[in-house]
Motif scaffolding. Structure first.
Motif, mmCIF file in Angstrom:
data_model
loop_
_atom_site.group_PDB
_atom_site.id
_atom_site.type_symbol
_atom_site.label_atom_id
_atom_site.label_comp_id
_atom_site.label_asym_id
_atom_site.label_seq_id
_atom_site.Cartn_x
_atom_site.Cartn_y
_atom_site.Cartn_z
ATOM 1 N N VAL A 22 0.853 -1.234 0.091
ATOM 2 C CA VAL A 22 0.024 0.310 0.070
ATOM 3 C C VAL A 22 0.735 1.339 -0.195
ATOM 4 O O VAL A 22 0.691 1.946 -0.891
ATOM 5 C CB VAL A 22 -1.047 0.021 1.384
ATOM 6 N N ALA A 23 2.014 1.359 0.960
ATOM 7 C CA ALA A 23 2.903 2.192 0.755
ATOM 8 C C ALA A 23 3.507 2.645 -0.458
ATOM 9 O O ALA A 23 3.385 3.626 -0.894
ATOM 10 C CB ALA A 23 3.826 2.191 2.035
ATOM 11 N N HIS A 24 3.815 1.669 -1.219
ATOM 12 C CA HIS A 24 4.340 1.739 -2.358
ATOM 13 C C HIS A 24 3.611 2.490 -3.510
ATOM 14 O O HIS A 24 4.224 3.065 -4.238
ATOM 15 C CB HIS A 24 4.846 0.201 -3.062
ATOM 16 N N HIS A 25 2.270 1.932 -3.531
ATOM 17 C CA HIS A 25 1.262 2.425 -4.340
ATOM 18 C C HIS A 25 1.143 3.677 -4.204
ATOM 19 O O HIS A 25 0.932 4.495 -4.933
ATOM 20 C CB HIS A 25 0.169 1.452 -4.430
ATOM 21 N N PHE A 26 0.836 4.051 -2.866
ATOM 22 C CA PHE A 26 0.565 5.569 -2.489
ATOM 23 C C PHE A 26 1.738 6.365 -2.954
ATOM 24 O O PHE A 26 1.391 7.639 -3.075
ATOM 25 C CB PHE A 26 0.135 5.616 -1.082
ATOM 26 N N ALA A 27 2.944 5.850 -2.954
ATOM 27 C CA ALA A 27 4.053 6.766 -3.158
ATOM 28 C C ALA A 27 4.436 6.877 -4.597
ATOM 29 O O ALA A 27 5.261 7.748 -5.003
ATOM 30 C CB ALA A 27 5.267 6.292 -2.213
ATOM 31 N N LEU A 28 3.562 6.164 -5.228
ATOM 32 C CA LEU A 28 3.953 6.023 -6.777
ATOM 33 C C LEU A 28 3.074 6.700 -7.868
ATOM 34 O O LEU A 28 3.430 7.230 -8.570
ATOM 35 C CB LEU A 28 4.012 4.487 -6.969
ATOM 36 N N TYR A 29 1.674 6.818 -7.153
ATOM 37 C CA TYR A 29 0.842 7.474 -8.259
ATOM 38 C C TYR A 29 0.233 8.780 -8.073
ATOM 39 O O TYR A 29 -0.003 8.942 -6.881
ATOM 40 C CB TYR A 29 -0.268 6.201 -8.157
ATOM 41 N N ALA A 30 0.016 9.346 -9.240
ATOM 42 C CA ALA A 30 -0.525 10.844 -9.152
ATOM 43 C C ALA A 30 -2.055 10.610 -9.104
ATOM 44 O O ALA A 30 -2.629 9.822 -9.177
ATOM 45 C CB ALA A 30 -0.021 11.498 -10.490
#
Length: 365
Positions: A22-30
């Protein structure tokens, strides 16, 4: 896979892996990530690069599969029923998420970048998702994480197929799978796993799944030499070409081996929160991305694009993801699991129940 409440360490691993993803995706997507960058850009960049933990689910999946379907006598005629069972268990929650993301994407279109949402959904793309073929056929995925369900389905069916072949053509003692697994893992580590174009196929991720199987054999049957030799093979593969994802799998597999071999898996860590999060980790894995898109679209429509507002929105999206996962688990994942049990193949044990260590856990795949 369902893990009972006494498998505390497995639940904790799943919880931790889900949070990292979840942290990875939250840090990745605009757009929220871009808007929050002035305040937390360094942290977000670190999470985008290094917060990778999908491999943990594959390691745990191999470990649990080896303790369940790996300890049974298979025949080819049971594979169809097993495929239906796995589709109910994995596919129904997956299809529910597909149904959820379509209206969310319609709401977000024009407010969230198209490289996040992809092109508008078409019928062929939807049909490809129904049959777990979108990545193989080259269609855009409808949500982050759906690929994992497809690979999980491939690996579980391949494992059952090999076990059925082992009983039919081998001695049925698991040795055939281990030999074939070593060959497939080595081929993947030094060829298949080096090319991202093969990510649509289970063989790309097989080294992580096989590692979980070897952890089971090391713990339950005392075959530590296989596990240690495989770790050496992974180190060689890392030296051949550095891959952070392989390091993550090695670290968590080693943790799993140490804890299970010491007999601590049933009683450590004692945390109600981790256990609860571990039970809904699959639901969290599925629903967090639609929640992130929805929150981003609402913020864009309302004009809340300041760094402070975006950072607050990321925190709110995380809390909403947990709440949505709890609801999704109760009303979608749990009923799908109950339905899948109706199609469970009737399998005889491959060895007497007393042959395994007394610390054996009652896993249900």
């Amino acid at each position: 896979m369902n893990v009972p409440s006494n498998s505390l360490f497995i639940l904790a691993l799943r919880a931790l892996a889900a949070l990292i993803i979840v942290a990875h995706h939250f840090a990745l997507y605009a757009p929220l990530r871009d808007w929050a960058a002035p305040l937390a850009g360094d942290v977000l960049d670190f999470l985008a690069r290094h917060a990778r933990a999908t491999q943990v689910f594959f390691v745990v999946g191999g470990f649990v599969a080896a303790r369940t379907i790996g300890n049974r006598l298979w025949s080819f005629r049971q594979l169809g029923r097993f495929a239906v069972q796995r589709y109910c268990r994995l596919g129904l929650p997956y299809l529910a998420v597909v149904a959820i993301v379509i209206p969310i994407y319609a709401f977000a279109r024009g407010w969230v970048p198209d490289d996040v949402l992809g092109s508008p959904v078409n019928l062929l793309q939807l049909l490809a998702h129904v049959f777990f073929l979108q990545d193989i056929l080259g269609y855009e995925p409808l949500s982050a994480g759906l690929w994992f369900v497809c690979i999980n389905f491939q690996l579980s069916l391949a494992y059952a197929l090999i076990l059925a072949g082992e009983r039919r053509f081998g001695r049925g003692d698991g040795r055939w799978f281990l030999r074939l697994g070593w060959c497939a893992a080595a081929f993947s580590l030094f060829h298949f796993n080096l090319n991202p174009e093969w990510e649509a196929w289970g063989l790309y991720f097989f080294p992580y799944f096989f590692m979980g199987v070897l952890v089971h054999h090391a713990v339950q049957h005392g075959e530590r030499r296989h596990f240690l030799a495989y770790q050496a093979l992974l180190l060689l593969a890392i030296c051949f070409e550095w891959r952070w994802r392989v390091v993550v799998a090695m670290v968590f597999a080693t943790m799993l081996f140490v804890v299970e071999y010491a007999g601590l898996g049933q009683r450590w860590p004692r945390s109600r929160w981790l256990a609860a999060l571990g039970r809904i980790s699959f639901s969290l894995f599925l629903v967090h991305f639609p929640v992130l898109v929805l929150v981003g679209a609402v913020c864009a429509r309302m004009g809340w694009s300041s760094p402070q507002a975006a950072l607050a929105a990321l925190v709110a999206a995380f809390a909403l993801s947990l709440a949505a996962a709890a609801v999704f688990h109760r009303w979608v994942e749990a009923p799908a699991t109950r339905l899948s049990r109706r199609f469970r193949p009737s399998l005889a044990p491959a060895r007497p129940a007393g042959a395994e260590r007394s610390t054996r856990l009652a896993f249900e795949n």
